[in-house]
Design a protein around this motif. Structure first.
Motif, short mmCIF file in Angstrom:
data_model
loop_
_atom_site.label_atom_id
_atom_site.label_comp_id
_atom_site.label_asym_id
_atom_site.label_seq_id
_atom_site.Cartn_x
_atom_site.Cartn_y
_atom_site.Cartn_z
N SER A 11 94.72 83.27 66.79
CA SER A 11 95.76 83.13 67.81
C SER A 11 96.68 81.97 67.40
O SER A 11 96.37 81.24 66.47
N LEU A 12 97.77 81.78 68.12
CA LEU A 12 98.68 80.67 67.82
C LEU A 12 97.97 79.33 67.88
O LEU A 12 98.31 78.41 67.15
N ASP A 13 96.96 79.21 68.75
CA ASP A 13 96.24 77.95 68.87
C ASP A 13 94.96 77.93 68.03
O ASP A 13 94.08 77.11 68.24
N GLY A 14 94.87 78.84 67.05
CA GLY A 14 93.79 78.80 66.08
C GLY A 14 92.47 79.43 66.49
O GLY A 14 91.47 79.32 65.79
N VAL A 15 92.44 80.12 67.63
CA VAL A 15 91.20 80.73 68.11
C VAL A 15 90.88 81.98 67.29
O VAL A 15 91.77 82.79 67.01
N ILE A 16 89.62 82.09 66.89
CA ILE A 16 89.15 83.28 66.16
C ILE A 16 88.11 84.03 66.97
O ILE A 16 87.78 85.16 66.66
N GLU A 17 87.62 83.43 68.00
CA GLU A 17 86.51 83.98 68.78
C GLU A 17 86.96 85.10 69.71
O GLU A 17 88.00 85.00 70.35
N ASP A 18 86.16 86.14 69.77
CA ASP A 18 86.31 87.24 70.73
C ASP A 18 87.66 87.93 70.67
O ASP A 18 88.22 88.30 71.70
N ALA A 19 88.17 88.14 69.48
CA ALA A 19 89.49 88.76 69.32
C ALA A 19 89.57 90.15 69.93
O ALA A 19 90.61 90.55 70.45
N THR A 20 88.48 90.91 69.89
CA THR A 20 88.50 92.28 70.41
C THR A 20 87.91 92.39 71.82
O THR A 20 87.89 93.48 72.38
N GLY A 21 87.42 91.29 72.37
CA GLY A 21 86.86 91.30 73.71
C GLY A 21 85.41 91.74 73.76
O GLY A 21 84.81 91.78 74.82
N ASP A 22 84.82 92.07 72.61
CA ASP A 22 83.44 92.56 72.56
C ASP A 22 82.42 91.50 72.96
O ASP A 22 81.32 91.82 73.38
N ARG A 27 88.37 85.69 77.58
CA ARG A 27 89.73 85.52 77.06
C ARG A 27 89.97 86.41 75.85
O ARG A 27 90.93 86.23 75.12
N GLY A 28 89.07 87.32 75.64
CA GLY A 28 89.14 88.16 74.46
C GLY A 28 90.15 89.28 74.57
O GLY A 28 90.94 89.35 75.51
N PHE A 31 93.48 90.64 70.23
CA PHE A 31 93.79 91.40 69.02
C PHE A 31 94.61 92.65 69.36
O PHE A 31 95.54 93.00 68.64
N SER A 32 94.27 93.31 70.44
CA SER A 32 94.95 94.57 70.77
C SER A 32 96.17 94.36 71.67
O SER A 32 96.79 95.33 72.08
N GLN A 33 96.54 93.14 71.95
CA GLN A 33 97.73 92.88 72.77
C GLN A 33 98.99 92.82 71.90
O GLN A 33 99.91 92.06 72.16
N THR A 34 98.99 93.63 70.87
CA THR A 34 100.15 93.74 69.98
C THR A 34 100.56 95.21 69.94
O THR A 34 99.87 96.08 70.46
N SER A 35 101.66 95.48 69.31
CA SER A 35 102.17 96.85 69.26
C SER A 35 101.35 97.71 68.30
O SER A 35 100.65 97.21 67.43
N ASP A 36 101.50 99.02 68.45
CA ASP A 36 100.85 99.95 67.52
C ASP A 36 101.33 99.68 66.10
O ASP A 36 100.54 99.72 65.16
N ARG A 37 102.61 99.40 65.95
CA ARG A 37 103.16 99.13 64.61
C ARG A 37 102.51 97.88 64.01
O ARG A 37 102.17 97.87 62.83
N ASP A 38 102.32 96.84 64.82
CA ASP A 38 101.67 95.63 64.33
C ASP A 38 100.26 95.96 63.82
O ASP A 38 99.88 95.52 62.73
N ARG A 39 99.51 96.72 64.60
CA ARG A 39 98.15 97.07 64.20
C ARG A 39 98.13 97.96 62.96
O ARG A 39 97.28 97.79 62.08
N ILE A 148 99.90 84.77 70.62
CA ILE A 148 99.28 84.51 71.91
C ILE A 148 98.55 83.17 71.84
O ILE A 148 97.95 82.85 70.81
N VAL A 149 98.64 82.40 72.91
CA VAL A 149 97.86 81.19 73.05
C VAL A 149 96.66 81.56 73.91
O VAL A 149 96.81 81.92 75.07
N VAL A 150 95.47 81.52 73.33
CA VAL A 150 94.25 81.92 74.04
C VAL A 150 93.78 80.79 74.95
O VAL A 150 93.31 81.03 76.05
N GLY A 151 93.87 79.56 74.49
CA GLY A 151 93.55 78.42 75.33
C GLY A 151 92.12 77.91 75.26
O GLY A 151 91.85 76.79 75.66
#
Length: 186
Positions: A11-22, A27-28, A31-39, A148-151
Motif C-alpha cells: 500500500s502507499l504506507d508500506g503495508v503488505i499484510e492481508d492484501a486480499t482480505g483472507d 483492513r484487508g 489488493f482488489s480495490q483497483t480496476s480490472d485493467r490494473d489487475r 491506498i493508505v491502509v493505516g
C-alpha cells in the motif's frame, strides 16, 4: 551468482499484510480495490517476472499461502511456471505441496546466492524479507504500490541496525493506477 529480488505488493504506507482480505485483519482486500485493467496488467508483470526467475525463495507462511490457494494444482501458464521453478523455503519444519521445494535455514541463504545463477525472487514473506534486508542479502526491491493508505498492518520495512541505501532504477505505471518501483542496492 544469484540475485535476490524482493517482489512485493504494498500500500502507499508500506503495508503488505492481508492484501486480499483472507487473513481477516479488518483492513484487508485492498489488493482488489483497483480496476480490472490494473489487475490484468499486474498479472502480466508478475508472469514476466516468473519467466525471468531461476528460483523462488519464501518463508514458510507464504509457501503455505500459495499451496492453500491451489497454485500447485492450477493449470494456467503462470502457475505452471511457478510449479517448475525450484522453491527454497526458509523454515524449521518440513513443507509439503510442491515436489521441488527445499527447506533451508536463513543462514543458508547466502550460500544459495552462490549456487543459483540468476534471479531468486522472494514473494510475500514479510519476516524473511526483514531478515534478508538486515543481513544485506537483498539486491533489488520491486514494489508494486497500490493507491491506498491502509493505516495499520505489517509493513515491508521494519527496523534495521543501520541505514540500507537503495537506488531507484525504474519507475512506471502499471494499468491505470499502480506504481511499479524498482530499487537496487546502492
Amino acid at each position: 551468482m544469484g540475485t535476490i529480488i524482493v517482489s512485493e505488493n504494498v500500500s502507499l504506507d508500506g503495508v503488505i499484510e492481508d492484501a486480499t482480505g483472507d487473513e481477516g485483519l479488518g483492513r484487508g482486500n485492498w489488493f482488489s480495490q483497483t480496476s480490472d485493467r490494473d489487475r490484468e496488467e499486474w498479472a502480466k508483470l508478475e508472469f514476466e517476472e516468473a519467466l525471468a526467475a531461476e528460483a523462488l525463495l519464501m518463508g514458510r507462511r507464504t509457501y503455505h499461502w500459495f499451496i492453500a490457494r491451489g497454485w500447485a494444482a492450477r493449470s494456467d501458464a503462470w502457475a505452471e511456471r511457478l510449479r517448475d521453478l525450484p522453491k527454497y523455503v526458509v523454515s524449521s519444519s518440513p513443507v509439503e505441496g510442491w515436489s521441488n521445494a527445499t527447506v533451508l535455514t536463513v543462514d543458508e541463504v547466502a550460500a544459495l546466492k552462490e549456487r543459483v545463477d540468476g534471479e531468486i525472487v522472494v514473494y510475500g514473506s514479510g519476516r524473511l524479507v526483514h531478515t534478508l534486508i538486515e543481513r544485506d542479502l537483498v539486491d533489488e526491491l520491486r514494489l508494486t504500490t497500490y493507491p491506498i493508505v491502509v493505516g495499520a498492518g505489517a509493513r515491508v520495512f521494519g527496523e534495521t541496525s543501520a541505514a540500507k541505501p537503495m537506488r531507484l532504477v525504474d519507475a512506471r505505471t502499471v494499468g491505470d493506477g499502480l506504481a511499479f518501483l524498482t530499487y537496487r542496492k546502492a
